[in-house]
Design a protein around this motif. Sequence first.
Motif, PDB file in Angstrom:
ATOM      1  N   ALA A  12       0.816  -1.207   0.000  1.00  0.00           N
ATOM      2  CA  ALA A  12       0.000   0.000   0.000  1.00  0.00           C
ATOM      3  C   ALA A  12       0.853   1.261   0.000  1.00  0.00           C
ATOM      4  O   ALA A  12       0.491   2.277  -0.614  1.00  0.00           O
ATOM      5  CB  ALA A  12      -0.936  -0.006   1.206  1.00  0.00           C
ATOM      6  N   LYS A  13       1.993   1.192   0.667  1.00  0.00           N
ATOM      7  CA  LYS A  13       2.881   2.358   0.731  1.00  0.00           C
ATOM      8  C   LYS A  13       3.377   2.738  -0.657  1.00  0.00           C
ATOM      9  O   LYS A  13       3.477   3.929  -0.991  1.00  0.00           O
ATOM     10  CB  LYS A  13       4.059   2.056   1.660  1.00  0.00           C
ATOM     11  CG  LYS A  13       4.969   3.256   1.904  1.00  0.00           C
ATOM     12  CD  LYS A  13       6.059   2.910   2.906  1.00  0.00           C
ATOM     13  CE  LYS A  13       6.974   4.111   3.153  1.00  0.00           C
ATOM     14  NZ  LYS A  13       8.047   3.782   4.130  1.00  0.00           N
ATOM     15  N   ILE A  14       3.667   1.744  -1.493  1.00  0.00           N
ATOM     16  CA  ILE A  14       4.124   2.026  -2.856  1.00  0.00           C
ATOM     17  C   ILE A  14       3.021   2.704  -3.662  1.00  0.00           C
ATOM     18  O   ILE A  14       3.279   3.613  -4.455  1.00  0.00           O
ATOM     19  CB  ILE A  14       4.570   0.722  -3.544  1.00  0.00           C
ATOM     20  CG1 ILE A  14       5.793   0.160  -2.827  1.00  0.00           C
ATOM     21  CG2 ILE A  14       4.882   0.954  -5.020  1.00  0.00           C
ATOM     22  CD1 ILE A  14       6.179  -1.226  -3.288  1.00  0.00           C
ATOM     23  N   ALA A  15       1.775   2.265  -3.456  1.00  0.00           N
ATOM     24  CA  ALA A  15       0.628   2.860  -4.165  1.00  0.00           C
ATOM     25  C   ALA A  15       0.172   4.167  -3.532  1.00  0.00           C
ATOM     26  O   ALA A  15      -0.736   4.831  -4.060  1.00  0.00           O
ATOM     27  CB  ALA A  15      -0.529   1.866  -4.189  1.00  0.00           C
ATOM     28  N   ASN A  16       0.789   4.532  -2.395  1.00  0.00           N
ATOM     29  CA  ASN A  16       0.421   5.756  -1.684  1.00  0.00           C
ATOM     30  C   ASN A  16      -1.045   5.734  -1.249  1.00  0.00           C
ATOM     31  O   ASN A  16      -1.772   6.721  -1.382  1.00  0.00           O
ATOM     32  CB  ASN A  16       0.695   6.994  -2.544  1.00  0.00           C
ATOM     33  CG  ASN A  16       0.780   8.268  -1.713  1.00  0.00           C
ATOM     34  OD1 ASN A  16       1.131   8.226  -0.532  1.00  0.00           O
ATOM     35  ND2 ASN A  16       0.441   9.397  -2.323  1.00  0.00           N
ATOM     36  N   LEU A  17      -1.479   4.568  -0.731  1.00  0.00           N
ATOM     37  CA  LEU A  17      -2.842   4.391  -0.240  1.00  0.00           C
ATOM     38  C   LEU A  17      -2.788   3.724   1.131  1.00  0.00           C
ATOM     39  O   LEU A  17      -1.772   3.123   1.499  1.00  0.00           O
ATOM     40  CB  LEU A  17      -3.653   3.498  -1.187  1.00  0.00           C
ATOM     41  CG  LEU A  17      -3.937   4.023  -2.599  1.00  0.00           C
ATOM     42  CD1 LEU A  17      -4.500   2.892  -3.462  1.00  0.00           C
ATOM     43  CD2 LEU A  17      -4.904   5.198  -2.571  1.00  0.00           C
ATOM     44  N   SER A  18      -3.874   3.830   1.888  1.00  0.00           N
ATOM     45  CA  SER A  18      -3.959   3.047   3.116  1.00  0.00           C
ATOM     46  C   SER A  18      -4.099   1.582   2.726  1.00  0.00           C
ATOM     47  O   SER A  18      -4.523   1.265   1.606  1.00  0.00           O
ATOM     48  CB  SER A  18      -5.157   3.476   3.957  1.00  0.00           C
ATOM     49  OG  SER A  18      -6.363   2.997   3.389  1.00  0.00           O
TER      50      SER A  18
END
Length: 275
Positions: A194-200
């Motif tokens: 999720a961090k790579i996608a910049n999402l929770s």
Amino acid sequence: MSSTKLLLENNHGVLLFKKDFNQESNWRTDDCYKFIYSLQGNIDYQTNRNQITLNDKQFILFNPEDEHKQLAIDDSKFLIELNSSFINEISQSLYPVHHDIQFATSTQKNTQISSWVNFVLDFVRLEKDDIRSMEIFLEHSFTQLAILILKSAIGTHTQDINLNNYETIDPQIHKTIQALKEDYQHSWSLDEMAKIANLSKFQFAHYFKDILGISPYSWLQIYRVIKSQEMLKTTNKTVLNIAMDCGFSSVTVYNQLFKRLYGMTPGAFREMVNK
């Protein structure tokens, strides 16, 4: 069968469109590849290995002699039966394979295949009274579908999952997938993805499944199976070492997933491709 509309049958296969029909709860096997696409709502199937639910715009492929039965359907489905010899003739011209293709028994989602289904349905609805035009159109369409599924559907011939079109369609998903591919042996957490996608992690899990049809973890496990296939074909590594090299937590997990997808163990797959 009044509830089934047979649109075309030719040397390559049969195209069917089904809507508002009785449930088909009997077990069956077919001597062809079956491409089943959910146009709307859910479709539930059972095989002798697992139970599968197709959601909107998802598809599944059953291999020749795969035992399966339909449990329930909400609305309608689009189904094409493709002759085994037709698919394998095309596969052998595209890939260096010398065995009949086995597609993974798993729900999948692909934008190109969805576009193809909609295009074919639109043409058939408009030209249903012009039988000759339909025959010519669908003769070529079966070839198009065969190429599309061989290029995009997971199978024993697959060497990679090509999702380059998502680079422009959905950069967030594409960036995450590339990271997973580059380090597929890593024990990824949902937070890391999720961090790579910049999402929770909750947004990411829902978003990933909506776009690709399966959960991020399931996608990663299937990709690991694909990477293992090449090792089974080209190395003398043990199944245990291959499982560990591909990031599986145990050889048991690897064997169970491989068999659920293909109906055979990694060892049986190695024997098949090396004949």
